[in-house]
Scaffold this motif. Structure first.
Motif, PDB file in Angstrom:
ATOM      1  N   MET A 162      -4.637   2.435   0.798  1.00  0.00           N
ATOM      2  CA  MET A 162      -4.823   2.546  -0.649  1.00  0.00           C
ATOM      3  C   MET A 162      -3.549   2.156  -1.369  1.00  0.00           C
ATOM      4  O   MET A 162      -2.441   2.415  -0.896  1.00  0.00           O
ATOM      5  CB  MET A 162      -5.227   3.972  -1.033  1.00  0.00           C
ATOM      6  N   ARG A 222     -12.193  -1.202  -5.608  1.00  0.00           N
ATOM      7  CA  ARG A 222     -11.208  -0.928  -6.645  1.00  0.00           C
ATOM      8  C   ARG A 222     -11.790   0.127  -7.565  1.00  0.00           C
ATOM      9  O   ARG A 222     -13.000   0.168  -7.819  1.00  0.00           O
ATOM     10  CB  ARG A 222     -10.872  -2.183  -7.447  1.00  0.00           C
ATOM     11  N   ARG A 247       0.836  -1.200   0.000  1.00  0.00           N
ATOM     12  CA  ARG A 247       0.000   0.000   0.000  1.00  0.00           C
ATOM     13  C   ARG A 247       0.872   1.251   0.000  1.00  0.00           C
ATOM     14  O   ARG A 247       2.004   1.233   0.481  1.00  0.00           O
ATOM     15  CB  ARG A 247      -0.965  -0.016   1.199  1.00  0.00           C
ATOM     16  N   HIS A 248       0.333   2.331  -0.570  1.00  0.00           N
ATOM     17  CA  HIS A 248       1.001   3.622  -0.558  1.00  0.00           C
ATOM     18  C   HIS A 248       0.456   4.514   0.549  1.00  0.00           C
ATOM     19  O   HIS A 248       1.119   5.455   0.973  1.00  0.00           O
ATOM     20  CB  HIS A 248       0.824   4.336  -1.910  1.00  0.00           C
ATOM     21  N   LEU A 304      -1.908   2.728  -5.126  1.00  0.00           N
ATOM     22  CA  LEU A 304      -2.018   3.502  -6.362  1.00  0.00           C
ATOM     23  C   LEU A 304      -1.224   2.811  -7.460  1.00  0.00           C
ATOM     24  O   LEU A 304      -0.062   2.463  -7.268  1.00  0.00           O
ATOM     25  CB  LEU A 304      -1.474   4.920  -6.150  1.00  0.00           C
ATOM     26  N   GLU A 305      -1.841   2.611  -8.597  1.00  0.00           N
ATOM     27  CA  GLU A 305      -1.156   2.008  -9.740  1.00  0.00           C
ATOM     28  C   GLU A 305      -1.453   2.799 -11.000  1.00  0.00           C
ATOM     29  O   GLU A 305      -2.219   2.348 -11.859  1.00  0.00           O
ATOM     30  CB  GLU A 305      -1.564   0.545  -9.906  1.00  0.00           C
ATOM     31  N   THR A 335      -1.764  11.872  -1.863  1.00  0.00           N
ATOM     32  CA  THR A 335      -2.936  11.076  -1.518  1.00  0.00           C
ATOM     33  C   THR A 335      -3.028  10.860  -0.015  1.00  0.00           C
ATOM     34  O   THR A 335      -4.113  10.920   0.568  1.00  0.00           O
ATOM     35  CB  THR A 335      -2.901   9.722  -2.236  1.00  0.00           C
ATOM     36  N   THR A 388       4.331   8.195  -9.004  1.00  0.00           N
ATOM     37  CA  THR A 388       4.195   7.219  -7.940  1.00  0.00           C
ATOM     38  C   THR A 388       5.558   6.727  -7.488  1.00  0.00           C
ATOM     39  O   THR A 388       5.822   6.574  -6.298  1.00  0.00           O
ATOM     40  CB  THR A 388       3.333   6.036  -8.402  1.00  0.00           C
ATOM     41  N   TRP A 417      -5.231   4.001 -11.821  1.00  0.00           N
ATOM     42  CA  TRP A 417      -5.962   2.887 -11.236  1.00  0.00           C
ATOM     43  C   TRP A 417      -5.600   2.772  -9.757  1.00  0.00           C
ATOM     44  O   TRP A 417      -4.474   3.050  -9.360  1.00  0.00           O
ATOM     45  CB  TRP A 417      -5.592   1.608 -11.960  1.00  0.00           C
ATOM     46  N   HIS A 418      -6.555   2.370  -8.923  1.00  0.00           N
ATOM     47  CA  HIS A 418      -6.245   2.236  -7.505  1.00  0.00           C
ATOM     48  C   HIS A 418      -7.126   1.183  -6.860  1.00  0.00           C
ATOM     49  O   HIS A 418      -8.163   0.813  -7.386  1.00  0.00           O
ATOM     50  CB  HIS A 418      -6.433   3.577  -6.783  1.00  0.00           C
ATOM     51  N   ARG A 419      -6.686   0.709  -5.706  1.00  0.00           N
ATOM     52  CA  ARG A 419      -7.463  -0.169  -4.842  1.00  0.00           C
ATOM     53  C   ARG A 419      -7.463   0.440  -3.452  1.00  0.00           C
ATOM     54  O   ARG A 419      -6.561   1.204  -3.100  1.00  0.00           O
ATOM     55  CB  ARG A 419      -6.853  -1.571  -4.784  1.00  0.00           C
TER      56      ARG A 419
END
Length: 206
Positions: free
Chosen positions: A133, A105, A33-34, A135-136, A154, A145, A112-114
């Motif tokens: 979260m 998601r 996770r970020h 982040l992709e 974020t 990123t 894109w993120h989850r």
């Protein structure tokens, strides 16, 4: 990270599994996770969870959420922005356990993120809410990123939004509604099996 004076603290590192309310163990979606932030809210878990599931109420306390629309039982469309700038994107809920856990998601392509949010009771009778979260971003946005700039921005945003939810929830003292359903793999679980659908066409009448 040490606990901060404003009521927000970093959550401890968690292994790649979690325990459900029924004692079963499930794999955590976000082993990486970020963003990993926790806020303690002075209301019971059930109250905090019930209000969180009222997604349409987010614009009442959020600094960035302008509108939330229910598209399907597990899909919502969020409009966020500052000033005249607006961006709309869809989010799918993958898992949801009442009073415990919710995972989602983003369905957009860039970025894109989850994410996931956990609810845990505190010794004082309140609720610890943890948001994580991953982040992709796609394409050139990956550079941000990798440099941690997007993650820092974020994290700051999630920090502020959690503190606003804390103030909003403690000001209310009780939930304004609730959705107590369970979701597994993006599907709402029903207490009773749905009856088989008839193969005969059903035509509208009246």
């Amino acid at each position: 990270m040490a606990q901060q004076n404003d009521g927000l603290r970093a959550a401890p590192s968690t292994p790649g599994t979690r325990t459900d309310g029924d004692g079963g163990t499930r794999r955590r979606p976000l082993r990486e996770r970020h963003v990993d932030q926790t806020v303690e809210v002075a209301v019971p878990v059930r109250t905090a969870y019930n209000q969180w599931t009222q997604f349409k109420s987010f614009p009442r306390f959020s600094a960035v959420v302008r509108d939330v629309e229910q598209v399907r039982p597990t899909v919502t469309a969020w409009t966020i922005g500052y000033g005249p700038l607006r961006r709309r994107f869809a989010v799918e809920i993958l898992e949801q356990d009442p009073d415990t856990y919710l995972a989602w998601r983003g369905l957009e392509q860039r970025p894109w993120h989850r994410g996931e949010v956990e609810f845990r009771p505190t010794e004082a009778g309140g609720t610890a809410i943890t948001v994580r979260m991953l982040l992709e971003p796609r394409g050139a946005a990956r550079i941000l990123t990798r440099s941690s700039r997007a993650a820092r921005l974020t994290t700051r945003l999630v920090h502020g939004e959690l503190m606003r939810f804390k103030g909003f929830m403690e000001g209310l003292g009780q939930e304004g509604g609730a959705w107590r359903g369970t979701i597994r793999n993006g599907r709402v679980q029903h207490d009773r099996p749905e009856p088989p659908r008839s193969r005969v066409a059903q035509w509208p009448v009246g």
